[in-house]
Write a protein that holds these residues in place. Structure first.
Motif, PDB file in Angstrom:
ATOM      1  N   ALA A 262      -8.487 -72.705  52.014  1.00 48.37           N
ATOM      2  CA  ALA A 262      -7.816 -73.516  50.998  1.00 48.37           C
ATOM      3  C   ALA A 262      -6.819 -72.687  50.196  1.00 48.37           C
ATOM      4  O   ALA A 262      -5.714 -73.149  49.883  1.00 48.37           O
ATOM      5  CB  ALA A 262      -8.850 -74.155  50.071  1.00 48.37           C
ATOM      6  N   THR A 263      -7.193 -71.446  49.880  1.00 44.93           N
ATOM      7  CA  THR A 263      -6.288 -70.568  49.130  1.00 44.93           C
ATOM      8  C   THR A 263      -5.037 -70.240  49.933  1.00 44.93           C
ATOM      9  O   THR A 263      -3.912 -70.290  49.408  1.00 44.93           O
ATOM     10  CB  THR A 263      -7.006 -69.268  48.745  1.00 44.93           C
ATOM     11  OG1 THR A 263      -8.189 -69.585  47.996  1.00 44.93           O
ATOM     12  CG2 THR A 263      -6.118 -68.373  47.922  1.00 44.93           C
ATOM     13  N   LEU A 264      -5.219 -69.909  51.201  1.00 47.64           N
ATOM     14  CA  LEU A 264      -4.070 -69.593  52.055  1.00 47.64           C
ATOM     15  C   LEU A 264      -3.165 -70.808  52.230  1.00 47.64           C
ATOM     16  O   LEU A 264      -1.930 -70.688  52.222  1.00 47.64           O
ATOM     17  CB  LEU A 264      -4.553 -69.089  53.417  1.00 47.64           C
ATOM     18  CG  LEU A 264      -5.270 -67.734  53.417  1.00 47.64           C
ATOM     19  CD1 LEU A 264      -5.769 -67.393  54.818  1.00 47.64           C
ATOM     20  CD2 LEU A 264      -4.346 -66.637  52.912  1.00 47.64           C
ATOM     21  N   ALA A 265      -3.775 -71.995  52.403  1.00 46.29           N
ATOM     22  CA  ALA A 265      -2.975 -73.208  52.552  1.00 46.29           C
ATOM     23  C   ALA A 265      -2.174 -73.502  51.286  1.00 46.29           C
ATOM     24  O   ALA A 265      -0.991 -73.871  51.345  1.00 46.29           O
ATOM     25  CB  ALA A 265      -3.885 -74.389  52.887  1.00 46.29           C
ATOM     26  N   HIS A 266      -2.813 -73.313  50.136  1.00 47.94           N
ATOM     27  CA  HIS A 266      -2.118 -73.534  48.863  1.00 47.94           C
ATOM     28  C   HIS A 266      -0.969 -72.542  48.684  1.00 47.94           C
ATOM     29  O   HIS A 266       0.135 -72.919  48.256  1.00 47.94           O
ATOM     30  CB  HIS A 266      -3.117 -73.394  47.710  1.00 47.94           C
ATOM     31  CG  HIS A 266      -2.522 -73.655  46.369  1.00 47.94           C
ATOM     32  ND1 HIS A 266      -2.118 -72.630  45.522  1.00 47.94           N
ATOM     33  CD2 HIS A 266      -2.230 -74.816  45.716  1.00 47.94           C
ATOM     34  CE1 HIS A 266      -1.623 -73.148  44.420  1.00 47.94           C
ATOM     35  NE2 HIS A 266      -1.685 -74.463  44.506  1.00 47.94           N
ATOM     36  N   THR A 267      -1.204 -71.279  49.025  1.00 49.57           N
ATOM     37  CA  THR A 267      -0.152 -70.270  48.912  1.00 49.57           C
ATOM     38  C   THR A 267       1.006 -70.575  49.851  1.00 49.57           C
ATOM     39  O   THR A 267       2.185 -70.438  49.484  1.00 49.57           O
ATOM     40  CB  THR A 267      -0.719 -68.880  49.228  1.00 49.57           C
ATOM     41  OG1 THR A 267      -1.822 -68.611  48.350  1.00 49.57           O
ATOM     42  CG2 THR A 267       0.329 -67.807  49.064  1.00 49.57           C
ATOM     43  N   PHE A 268       0.683 -71.017  51.061  1.00 46.45           N
ATOM     44  CA  PHE A 268       1.727 -71.357  52.038  1.00 46.45           C
ATOM     45  C   PHE A 268       2.580 -72.520  51.547  1.00 46.45           C
ATOM     46  O   PHE A 268       3.809 -72.492  51.658  1.00 46.45           O
ATOM     47  CB  PHE A 268       1.076 -71.704  53.379  1.00 46.45           C
ATOM     48  CG  PHE A 268       2.036 -72.221  54.408  1.00 46.45           C
ATOM     49  CD1 PHE A 268       2.886 -71.346  55.088  1.00 46.45           C
ATOM     50  CD2 PHE A 268       2.105 -73.583  54.684  1.00 46.45           C
ATOM     51  CE1 PHE A 268       3.782 -71.834  56.033  1.00 46.45           C
ATOM     52  CE2 PHE A 268       2.992 -74.066  55.631  1.00 46.45           C
ATOM     53  CZ  PHE A 268       3.838 -73.188  56.304  1.00 46.45           C
ATOM     54  N   LEU A 269       1.931 -73.536  50.981  1.00 43.93           N
ATOM     55  CA  LEU A 269       2.684 -74.692  50.487  1.00 43.93           C
ATOM     56  C   LEU A 269       3.563 -74.304  49.298  1.00 43.93           C
ATOM     57  O   LEU A 269       4.690 -74.802  49.165  1.00 43.93           O
ATOM     58  CB  LEU A 269       1.703 -75.802  50.105  1.00 43.93           C
ATOM     59  CG  LEU A 269       0.933 -76.454  51.253  1.00 43.93           C
ATOM     60  CD1 LEU A 269      -0.075 -77.465  50.720  1.00 43.93           C
ATOM     61  CD2 LEU A 269       1.906 -77.141  52.213  1.00 43.93           C
ATOM     62  N   LEU A 270       3.051 -73.435  48.416  1.00 39.85           N
ATOM     63  CA  LEU A 270       3.863 -72.991  47.277  1.00 39.85           C
ATOM     64  C   LEU A 270       5.100 -72.231  47.745  1.00 39.85           C
ATOM     65  O   LEU A 270       6.216 -72.441  47.231  1.00 39.85           O
ATOM     66  CB  LEU A 270       3.022 -72.106  46.360  1.00 39.85           C
ATOM     67  CG  LEU A 270       2.008 -72.811  45.456  1.00 39.85           C
ATOM     68  CD1 LEU A 270       1.261 -71.788  44.613  1.00 39.85           C
ATOM     69  CD2 LEU A 270       2.672 -73.837  44.562  1.00 39.85           C
ATOM     70  N   ARG A 271       4.929 -71.346  48.709  1.00 37.55           N
ATOM     71  CA  ARG A 271       6.080 -70.602  49.216  1.00 37.55           C
ATOM     72  C   ARG A 271       7.065 -71.512  49.923  1.00 37.55           C
ATOM     73  O   ARG A 271       8.273 -71.329  49.824  1.00 37.55           O
ATOM     74  CB  ARG A 271       5.588 -69.497  50.176  1.00 37.55           C
ATOM     75  CG  ARG A 271       4.844 -68.365  49.487  1.00 37.55           C
ATOM     76  CD  ARG A 271       4.469 -67.281  50.481  1.00 37.55           C
ATOM     77  NE  ARG A 271       3.823 -66.157  49.809  1.00 37.55           N
ATOM     78  CZ  ARG A 271       3.378 -65.077  50.440  1.00 37.55           C
ATOM     79  NH1 ARG A 271       3.503 -64.989  51.772  1.00 37.55           N
ATOM     80  NH2 ARG A 271       2.807 -64.095  49.775  1.00 37.55           N
ATOM     81  N   LYS A 272       6.543 -72.501  50.627  1.00 38.92           N
ATOM     82  CA  LYS A 272       7.410 -73.451  51.308  1.00 38.92           C
ATOM     83  C   LYS A 272       8.236 -74.246  50.310  1.00 38.92           C
ATOM     84  O   LYS A 272       9.446 -74.482  50.501  1.00 38.92           O
ATOM     85  CB  LYS A 272       6.577 -74.392  52.181  1.00 38.92           C
ATOM     86  CG  LYS A 272       7.396 -75.319  53.049  1.00 38.92           C
ATOM     87  CD  LYS A 272       6.503 -76.164  53.934  1.00 38.92           C
ATOM     88  CE  LYS A 272       7.321 -77.091  54.806  1.00 38.92           C
ATOM     89  NZ  LYS A 272       6.448 -77.942  55.679  1.00 38.92           N
ATOM     90  N   ASP A 273       7.600 -74.684  49.217  1.00 32.41           N
ATOM     91  CA  ASP A 273       8.330 -75.422  48.179  1.00 32.41           C
ATOM     92  C   ASP A 273       9.359 -74.534  47.493  1.00 32.41           C
ATOM     93  O   ASP A 273      10.454 -74.985  47.153  1.00 32.41           O
ATOM     94  CB  ASP A 273       7.341 -75.975  47.148  1.00 32.41           C
ATOM     95  CG  ASP A 273       6.466 -77.068  47.735  1.00 32.41           C
ATOM     96  OD1 ASP A 273       6.843 -77.645  48.761  1.00 32.41           O
ATOM     97  OD2 ASP A 273       5.409 -77.335  47.148  1.00 32.41           O
ATOM     98  N   THR A 274       9.008 -73.250  47.290  1.00 29.08           N
ATOM     99  CA  THR A 274       9.942 -72.333  46.624  1.00 29.08           C
ATOM    100  C   THR A 274      11.176 -72.080  47.482  1.00 29.08           C
ATOM    101  O   THR A 274      12.308 -72.071  46.998  1.00 29.08           O
ATOM    102  CB  THR A 274       9.238 -70.993  46.329  1.00 29.08           C
ATOM    103  OG1 THR A 274       8.084 -71.236  45.527  1.00 29.08           O
ATOM    104  CG2 THR A 274      10.175 -70.061  45.578  1.00 29.08           C
TER     105      THR A 274
END
Length: 276
Positions: A262-274
């Motif tokens: 869940a942490t990795l998925a959240h980090t990936f989505l944040l970077r994708k949005d950035t």
């Protein structure tokens, strides 16, 4: 250079101290021996994980798994989900009310109210559990899932309040004041301006409240009566006089995998949005 080496040494020792037990727990969850052991390796196995879906004949074939009550374990996990399903929305409502009250109402009593509202988070879990048990028993309510919800709610509500207060303190108050000057009602200002601004914080608060409810042991243990939850059942299994079954290690490994994923998925989505 010496100070940098000492800092690196301290950091390495700290990480080793924090994560070595988790690595050992994961390793022992695949060892075919009970109680779990790293030094006594009896072979690679996945039966401690298969405990959750194996049929009864497979469970009876192993003396360790045969002694465990899978139906009770699943039922206790279901109780934890029921408790969390009640605690999370109530904690969000109470936390939101407390956050709005402390950030929007300017008074000399704010400091005192701050400590009053946060005091349950600082109190020992045993005190909260026993006080909830005594209070509701005096009102004729038997100990069970309801008293667990009430006991957990006393301190879990503090987490959303702190998170939402931090978010509200960054919100420009001028936006709300301008809307009120233009004729919007306070309710409309809250639903159209304040609440949308708080949605990310509400999501974070909900996740933290859910985790706090699921993992709570001390408060739940003294307020549960004859009921059980995921945390209390794990605690009961760990108190086995013959050593705790490796099923606990398997459960812990599953929780770690889900948390890291869940942490990795959240980090990936944040970077994708950035980047987007």
């Amino acid at each position: 250079m010496t100070s940098q080496r000492l800092l690196n040494l301290y950091t390495g020792a700290f990480l080793l101290f924090m994560f070595a037990p988790l690595v050992l727990m994961i390793v022992t969850s695949f060892n075919d021996v009970s109680p779990p052991s790293v030094t006594d390796w009896q072979g690679l196995t996945g039966k401690w994980y298969a405990f959750f879906w194996a049929d009864q004949d497979q469970l009876r074939a192993d003396p360790v798994l045969r002694a465990l009550d899978r139906d009770r374990f699943v039922g206790c996990f279901g109780n934890s989900l029921k408790v969390a399903g009640a605690v999370v929305p109530l904690a969000l409502l109470l936390g939101l009310a407390g956050a709005v009250f402390l950030t929007r109402w300017r008074s000399r009593a704010n400091g005192f109210l701050w400590w009053v509202l946060l005091s349950p988070m600082l109190a020992p879990g045993i005190v909260l559990g026993l006080s909830a048990l005594v209070f509701w028993s005096r009102l004729g309510v038997d100990a069970g899932l309801f008293t667990i919800v009430m006991a957990q709610l006393t301190f879990v509500a503090g987490f959303p309040m702190l998170i939402l207060m931090a978010r509200l303190q960054r919100q420009p108050v001028e936006m709300e004041e301008a809307a009120l000057d233009l004729g919007a009602t306070p309710f409309r200002v809250f639903t159209r301006i304040t609440l949308p601004y708080l949605l990310p914080a509400l999501a974070s608060a909900a996740v933290i409240s859910f985790l706090a409810s699921m993992e709570n042991y001390n408060t739940t243990m003294f307020a549960k009566g004859g009921a059980c939850t995921f945390a209390t059942e794990i605690g009961a299994m760990a108190r086995n006089p013959n050593g705790h079954p490796p099923v606990i290690n398997a459960v812990g490994t599953i929780i770690i995998v889900l948390t890291v994923s869940a942490t990795l998925a959240h980090t990936f989505l944040l970077r994708k949005d950035t980047r987007g």
